[in-house]
Design a protein around this motif. Structure first.
Motif, PDB file in Angstrom:
ATOM      1  N   LEU A  18      76.989 -84.526 -27.888  1.00 48.37           N
ATOM      2  CA  LEU A  18      76.162 -85.128 -26.849  1.00 48.37           C
ATOM      3  C   LEU A  18      76.656 -84.648 -25.488  1.00 48.37           C
ATOM      4  O   LEU A  18      77.824 -84.827 -25.157  1.00 48.37           O
ATOM      5  N   VAL A  19      75.782 -83.989 -24.706  1.00 45.39           N
ATOM      6  CA  VAL A  19      76.192 -83.493 -23.390  1.00 45.39           C
ATOM      7  C   VAL A  19      75.502 -84.224 -22.247  1.00 45.39           C
ATOM      8  O   VAL A  19      75.965 -84.170 -21.111  1.00 45.39           O
ATOM      9  N   ALA A  20      74.386 -84.904 -22.533  1.00 46.83           N
ATOM     10  CA  ALA A  20      73.691 -85.668 -21.497  1.00 46.83           C
ATOM     11  C   ALA A  20      72.786 -86.689 -22.178  1.00 46.83           C
ATOM     12  O   ALA A  20      72.356 -86.481 -23.310  1.00 46.83           O
ATOM     13  N   PHE A  21      72.502 -87.784 -21.484  1.00 48.17           N
ATOM     14  CA  PHE A  21      71.601 -88.783 -22.044  1.00 48.17           C
ATOM     15  C   PHE A  21      70.941 -89.615 -20.958  1.00 48.17           C
ATOM     16  O   PHE A  21      71.430 -89.687 -19.831  1.00 48.17           O
ATOM     17  N   ILE A  22      69.822 -90.231 -21.336  1.00 51.22           N
ATOM     18  CA  ILE A  22      69.088 -91.169 -20.484  1.00 51.22           C
ATOM     19  C   ILE A  22      68.882 -92.443 -21.293  1.00 51.22           C
ATOM     20  O   ILE A  22      68.522 -92.382 -22.467  1.00 51.22           O
ATOM     21  N   ILE A  23      69.105 -93.584 -20.658  1.00 49.68           N
ATOM     22  CA  ILE A  23      68.877 -94.882 -21.284  1.00 49.68           C
ATOM     23  C   ILE A  23      67.771 -95.582 -20.500  1.00 49.68           C
ATOM     24  O   ILE A  23      67.848 -95.712 -19.281  1.00 49.68           O
ATOM     25  N   GLY A  24      66.726 -96.024 -21.209  1.00 47.11           N
ATOM     26  CA  GLY A  24      65.632 -96.749 -20.572  1.00 47.11           C
ATOM     27  C   GLY A  24      65.324 -98.033 -21.314  1.00 47.11           C
ATOM     28  O   GLY A  24      65.792 -98.258 -22.435  1.00 47.11           O
ATOM     29  N   SER A  25      64.526 -98.894 -20.677  1.00 46.07           N
ATOM     30  CA  SER A  25      64.043-100.124 -21.308  1.00 46.07           C
ATOM     31  C   SER A  25      62.689-100.474 -20.706  1.00 46.07           C
ATOM     32  O   SER A  25      62.301 -99.927 -19.671  1.00 46.07           O
ATOM     33  N   GLY A  26      61.982-101.383 -21.341  1.00 44.45           N
ATOM     34  CA  GLY A  26      60.681-101.807 -20.835  1.00 44.45           C
ATOM     35  C   GLY A  26      60.819-102.838 -19.726  1.00 44.45           C
ATOM     36  O   GLY A  26      61.742-103.650 -19.716  1.00 44.45           O
ATOM     37  N   TRP A  27      59.878-102.812 -18.785  1.00 43.27           N
ATOM     38  CA  TRP A  27      59.863-103.760 -17.657  1.00 43.27           C
ATOM     39  C   TRP A  27      58.407-104.086 -17.357  1.00 43.27           C
ATOM     40  O   TRP A  27      57.540-103.216 -17.482  1.00 43.27           O
ATOM     41  N   ASP A  28      58.130-105.311 -16.913  1.00 42.88           N
ATOM     42  CA  ASP A  28      56.739-105.745 -16.748  1.00 42.88           C
ATOM     43  C   ASP A  28      56.363-106.232 -15.352  1.00 42.88           C
ATOM     44  O   ASP A  28      55.334-106.858 -15.177  1.00 42.88           O
ATOM     45  N   LYS A  29      57.170-105.929 -14.354  1.00 44.05           N
ATOM     46  CA  LYS A  29      56.857-106.357 -12.985  1.00 44.05           C
ATOM     47  C   LYS A  29      56.708-105.138 -12.085  1.00 44.05           C
ATOM     48  O   LYS A  29      57.129-104.042 -12.430  1.00 44.05           O
ATOM     49  N   ASP A  30      56.109-105.340 -10.902  1.00 44.46           N
ATOM     50  CA  ASP A  30      55.852-104.243  -9.972  1.00 44.46           C
ATOM     51  C   ASP A  30      57.141-103.591  -9.475  1.00 44.46           C
ATOM     52  O   ASP A  30      57.222-102.385  -9.351  1.00 44.46           O
ATOM     53  N   LYS A  31      58.132-104.409  -9.159  1.00 45.72           N
ATOM     54  CA  LYS A  31      59.414-103.900  -8.670  1.00 45.72           C
ATOM     55  C   LYS A  31      60.517-104.375  -9.590  1.00 45.72           C
ATOM     56  O   LYS A  31      60.378-105.380 -10.285  1.00 45.72           O
ATOM     57  N   GLU A  85      63.918-106.147 -10.548  1.00 46.79           N
ATOM     58  CA  GLU A  85      64.663-107.317 -10.100  1.00 46.79           C
ATOM     59  C   GLU A  85      66.005-107.327 -10.814  1.00 46.79           C
ATOM     60  O   GLU A  85      66.203-106.580 -11.773  1.00 46.79           O
ATOM     61  N   GLN A  86      66.914-108.179 -10.394  1.00 50.75           N
ATOM     62  CA  GLN A  86      68.241-108.262 -11.002  1.00 50.75           C
ATOM     63  C   GLN A  86      68.146-108.429 -12.519  1.00 50.75           C
ATOM     64  O   GLN A  86      68.901-107.829 -13.269  1.00 50.75           O
ATOM     65  N   GLU A  87      67.197-109.209 -12.965  1.00 54.40           N
ATOM     66  CA  GLU A  87      66.977-109.462 -14.386  1.00 54.40           C
ATOM     67  C   GLU A  87      66.720-108.166 -15.174  1.00 54.40           C
ATOM     68  O   GLU A  87      67.043-108.071 -16.357  1.00 54.40           O
ATOM     69  N   ALA A  88      66.160-107.147 -14.528  1.00 51.10           N
ATOM     70  CA  ALA A  88      65.839-105.877 -15.193  1.00 51.10           C
ATOM     71  C   ALA A  88      67.089-105.153 -15.678  1.00 51.10           C
ATOM     72  O   ALA A  88      67.006-104.304 -16.564  1.00 51.10           O
ATOM     73  N   MET A  89      68.243-105.492 -15.124  1.00 47.88           N
ATOM     74  CA  MET A  89      69.478-104.817 -15.508  1.00 47.88           C
ATOM     75  C   MET A  89      69.895-105.123 -16.944  1.00 47.88           C
ATOM     76  O   MET A  89      70.597-104.341 -17.563  1.00 47.88           O
ATOM     77  N   THR A  90      69.450-106.262 -17.472  1.00 50.25           N
ATOM     78  CA  THR A  90      69.889-106.670 -18.812  1.00 50.25           C
ATOM     79  C   THR A  90      68.728-107.034 -19.730  1.00 50.25           C
ATOM     80  O   THR A  90      68.946-107.501 -20.839  1.00 50.25           O
ATOM     81  N   THR A  91      67.493-106.817 -19.292  1.00 53.26           N
ATOM     82  CA  THR A  91      66.325-107.255 -20.056  1.00 53.26           C
ATOM     83  C   THR A  91      65.489-106.073 -20.533  1.00 53.26           C
ATOM     84  O   THR A  91      65.255-105.133 -19.778  1.00 53.26           O
ATOM     85  N   HIS A  92      65.008-106.160 -21.765  1.00 56.16           N
ATOM     86  CA  HIS A  92      64.012-105.224 -22.280  1.00 56.16           C
ATOM     87  C   HIS A  92      62.747-106.021 -22.556  1.00 56.16           C
ATOM     88  O   HIS A  92      62.786-107.010 -23.283  1.00 56.16           O
ATOM     89  N   VAL A  93      61.629-105.610 -21.950  1.00 48.48           N
ATOM     90  CA  VAL A  93      60.338-106.252 -22.179  1.00 48.48           C
ATOM     91  C   VAL A  93      59.524-105.325 -23.080  1.00 48.48           C
ATOM     92  O   VAL A  93      59.065-104.274 -22.632  1.00 48.48           O
ATOM     93  N   PRO A  94      59.362-105.701 -24.359  1.00 48.34           N
ATOM     94  CA  PRO A  94      58.609-104.841 -25.282  1.00 48.34           C
ATOM     95  C   PRO A  94      57.143-104.685 -24.854  1.00 48.34           C
ATOM     96  O   PRO A  94      56.579-105.566 -24.197  1.00 48.34           O
ATOM     97  N   ASP A  95      56.537-103.585 -25.242  1.00 44.56           N
ATOM     98  CA  ASP A  95      55.108-103.325 -25.008  1.00 44.56           C
ATOM     99  C   ASP A  95      54.696-103.431 -23.549  1.00 44.56           C
ATOM    100  O   ASP A  95      53.588-103.854 -23.242  1.00 44.56           O
ATOM    101  N   SER A  96      55.565-103.037 -22.643  1.00 41.47           N
ATOM    102  CA  SER A  96      55.217-103.066 -21.221  1.00 41.47           C
ATOM    103  C   SER A  96      54.727-101.687 -20.781  1.00 41.47           C
ATOM    104  O   SER A  96      54.904-100.702 -21.479  1.00 41.47           O
ATOM    105  N   SER A  97      54.120-101.615 -19.620  1.00 43.04           N
ATOM    106  CA  SER A  97      53.574-100.349 -19.129  1.00 43.04           C
ATOM    107  C   SER A  97      54.555 -99.598 -18.232  1.00 43.04           C
ATOM    108  O   SER A  97      54.244 -98.525 -17.732  1.00 43.04           O
TER     109      SER A  97
END
Length: 189
Positions: free
Chosen positions: A72-85, A87-99
């Motif tokens: 492994l030489v590089a990686f990206i970690i993402g998660s789902g989010w459901d708000k316009d901007k 927020e602090q909560e986004a740091m530890t939350t995954h929202v399934p089926d979000s856009s």
């Protein structure tokens, strides 16, 4: 704890990070806590290794790894989010089926820095996201000195982020995922 394996795709390859024995004691530490051989392209990594592993377990389809000769030489970690901007909560939350995908970290092994791997992996990741149904945009936060890097990749500056990490301020960046998937990268390769 190891993350489950993911379904294969043209750009996505499952990967696992080994959890060091000290992860439990660093739970509240918010400085760069990725394995020492990796350096975050977002500046200081606002996630602990335990949180990175949690996202790999909850939403592996939103992460991407680059491997060379089985390493492994590089990686990206993402998660789902459901708000316009973000927020602090986004740091530890995954929202399934979000856009929206929240890109938590883009990290490159220290021996592979300054070779363009970060920008190539980001481009491939954005192309991959365009192929996932329902996704409309990607958001991330970065330190001010990295704003030009992300703008060059097509991200737009949304201003100061609401995410608060002690001694760090972040700029929020947004990428619209509309357009043609698998568009050719203008890299001269």
């Amino acid at each position: 704890m190891m993350a489950p394996q993911v379904v294969s795709s043209p750009f996505l390859k499952p990967f696992f990070l080994k959890t060091p024995l000290s992860v439990a004691s660093s739970r509240r530490q918010r400085r760069h806590t990725l394995p020492a051989t990796f350096i975050s392209v977002s500046g200081e990594c606002p996630l602990t290794l335990e949180e990175v592993l949690s996202f790999l377990g909850h939403c592996p389809e939103l992460s991407l790894g680059w491997f060379e000769e089985g390493q492994l030489v590089a990686f990206i970690i993402g998660s789902g989010w459901d708000k316009d901007k973000l927020e602090q909560e986004a740091m530890t939350t995954h929202v399934p089926d979000s856009s929206t995908v929240h890109i938590h970290v883009l990290s490159v092994h220290r021996h592979c820095r300054q070779q363009g791997k970060g920008s190539i992996l980001l481009w491939r990741y954005l192309q991959y996201l365009r192929c996932l149904p329902g996704l409309r945009r990607a958001l991330l936060v970065c330190e001010e000195f990295l704003v030009p890097f992300y703008q060059k990749a097509g991200f737009k500056n949304k201003g100061l982020s609401a995410i608060n990490v002690p001694a760090l301020t972040f700029t929020e960046m947004e990428y619209q995922l509309g357009g043609l998937a698998y568009a050719r990268r203008n890299s001269g390769c």
